[in-house]
Scaffold this motif. Structure first.
Motif, PDB file in Angstrom:
ATOM      1  N   GLN A  91      49.800  42.862  41.517  1.00  0.00           N
ATOM      2  CA  GLN A  91      48.766  41.917  41.988  1.00  0.00           C
ATOM      3  C   GLN A  91      49.387  40.748  42.230  1.00  0.00           C
ATOM      4  OE1 GLN A  91      45.217  42.237  39.684  1.00  0.00           O
ATOM      5  NE2 GLN A  91      45.304  44.345  39.385  1.00  0.00           N
ATOM      6  N   LEU A  92      50.212  40.069  41.586  1.00  0.00           N
ATOM      7  CA  LEU A  92      50.908  38.716  41.744  1.00  0.00           C
ATOM      8  C   LEU A  92      51.527  38.749  43.368  1.00  0.00           C
ATOM      9  CD1 LEU A  92      52.441  37.827  38.436  1.00  0.00           C
ATOM     10  CD2 LEU A  92      50.552  36.461  39.685  1.00  0.00           C
ATOM     11  N   GLU A  94      50.497  40.680  45.614  1.00  0.00           N
ATOM     12  CA  GLU A  94      49.491  40.767  46.670  1.00  0.00           C
ATOM     13  C   GLU A  94      48.751  39.246  46.881  1.00  0.00           C
ATOM     14  OE1 GLU A  94      48.246  45.266  45.728  1.00  0.00           O
ATOM     15  OE2 GLU A  94      46.752  43.659  45.064  1.00  0.00           O
ATOM     16  N   TYR A  95      48.585  38.417  45.696  1.00  0.00           N
ATOM     17  CA  TYR A  95      48.088  37.241  45.661  1.00  0.00           C
ATOM     18  C   TYR A  95      48.925  36.449  46.511  1.00  0.00           C
ATOM     19  CZ  TYR A  95      47.048  32.686  44.001  1.00  0.00           C
ATOM     20  OH  TYR A  95      46.748  31.382  43.917  1.00  0.00           O
ATOM     21  N   ARG A 100      45.331  39.204  48.031  1.00  0.00           N
ATOM     22  CA  ARG A 100      44.351  39.088  46.955  1.00  0.00           C
ATOM     23  C   ARG A 100      43.940  37.846  46.699  1.00  0.00           C
ATOM     24  NH1 ARG A 100      43.197  42.584  42.653  1.00  0.00           N
ATOM     25  NH2 ARG A 100      44.706  43.995  43.460  1.00  0.00           N
ATOM     26  N   ARG A 101      42.684  37.829  46.130  1.00  0.00           N
ATOM     27  CA  ARG A 101      41.929  36.795  45.926  1.00  0.00           C
ATOM     28  C   ARG A 101      41.391  36.559  44.314  1.00  0.00           C
ATOM     29  NH1 ARG A 101      39.183  33.604  50.580  1.00  0.00           N
ATOM     30  NH2 ARG A 101      40.660  34.192  52.058  1.00  0.00           N
ATOM     31  N   THR A 102      41.243  37.813  43.892  1.00  0.00           N
ATOM     32  CA  THR A 102      41.009  37.840  42.432  1.00  0.00           C
ATOM     33  C   THR A 102      41.989  38.756  41.701  1.00  0.00           C
ATOM     34  OG1 THR A 102      39.329  39.500  42.553  1.00  0.00           O
ATOM     35  CG2 THR A 102      38.505  37.214  42.551  1.00  0.00           C
ATOM     36  N   PHE A 103      42.132  38.663  40.212  1.00  0.00           N
ATOM     37  CA  PHE A 103      43.005  39.737  39.627  1.00  0.00           C
ATOM     38  C   PHE A 103      41.921  40.435  38.760  1.00  0.00           C
ATOM     39  CE2 PHE A 103      45.572  36.044  40.428  1.00  0.00           C
ATOM     40  CZ  PHE A 103      46.811  36.682  40.779  1.00  0.00           C
ATOM     41  N   TYR A 128      38.343  31.564  44.651  1.00  0.00           N
ATOM     42  CA  TYR A 128      39.616  31.171  45.707  1.00  0.00           C
ATOM     43  C   TYR A 128      39.361  30.534  46.608  1.00  0.00           C
ATOM     44  CZ  TYR A 128      43.530  32.745  48.452  1.00  0.00           C
ATOM     45  OH  TYR A 128      45.016  32.869  49.167  1.00  0.00           O
ATOM     46  N   GLU A 192      45.995  28.885  48.822  1.00  0.00           N
ATOM     47  CA  GLU A 192      44.694  29.372  48.833  1.00  0.00           C
ATOM     48  C   GLU A 192      43.736  28.441  49.796  1.00  0.00           C
ATOM     49  OE1 GLU A 192      42.824  29.045  44.929  1.00  0.00           O
ATOM     50  OE2 GLU A 192      44.283  30.286  44.093  1.00  0.00           O
TER      51      GLU A 192
END
Length: 194
Positions: A91-92, A94-95, A100-103, A128, A192
């Motif tokens: 997930q990190l 992807e962020y 990714r915008r949320t975990f 985000y 972001e």
């Protein structure tokens, strides 16, 4: 001592470590698993309990000091067990690559209590690409006059990035402090904003 182990295959220490982790998990004696991951904002130490992600620590804070603190505050049964943190690392990644915008990893927030916990609960609500002032966060957490306490809660956020304290800025729009340093905060806000 080196000569004693000279005939062993090079992967023996890694295999022994993996067996230790497997045995510790099977016996229920692995309380905190950790690993490090390189990111665009530096090396991050990730630590998790069976309940969820417990800590994210920037290298500027000191990974060894953070592990010692966890051994004292949570449990001395800590092992380098990277597999337990694979979902967080994914997930990190992807962020940081803008996918990714949320975990959505489970969190273990036992290190935060009281008003600090209320602030952390609100951080996930800051979308985000958006920011809120310390004053706005104080009001949302139920104590409009506790602006400095919001700063302290952000500075002691056990899981920065995942709970986005970098999105909390001063009322005049300037970034303010950040546990990972000013450059890391600006990098996250720039990511972001893109």
């Amino acid at each position: 001592m080196t000569e004693l182990f000279a005939d062993l295959p090079a992967d023996v220490p890694a295999r022994l470590r993996a067996r230790l982790v497997t045995d510790a998990e099977r016996e229920g004696i692995l309380d905190v698993a950790y690993r490090t991951v390189d990111t665009p904002v530096g090396s991050l130490l990730l630590a998790a309990t069976p309940a969820g992600l417990l800590r994210i620590v920037y290298s500027t804070t000191g990974h060894d000091a953070a592990l010692a603190d966890l051994a004292e505050r949570v449990s001395p049964r800590i092992l380098h067990a990277p597999a337990r943190l694979d979902a967080v690392v994914r997930q990190l990644d992807e962020y940081f690559t803008g996918r990714r915008r949320t975990f959505d990893v489970p969190l273990d927030l036992r290190l935060a209590t009281g008003f600090r916990r209320a602030v952390l609960s609100h951080l996930a609500d800051i979308g985000y690409g958006r920011t809120e002032s310390y004053a706005e966060v104080a009001a949302a957490a139920g104590s409009p006059r506790a602006v400095r306490a919001v700063g302290t809660a952000c500075a002691t956020n056990p899981v920065p990035v995942v709970l986005p304290c970098h999105r909390v800025v001063r009322s005049d729009g300037t970034s303010g402090g950040y546990v990972g340093g000013a450059a890391a905060k600006q990098a996250l806000l720039t990511l972001e904003a893109a």
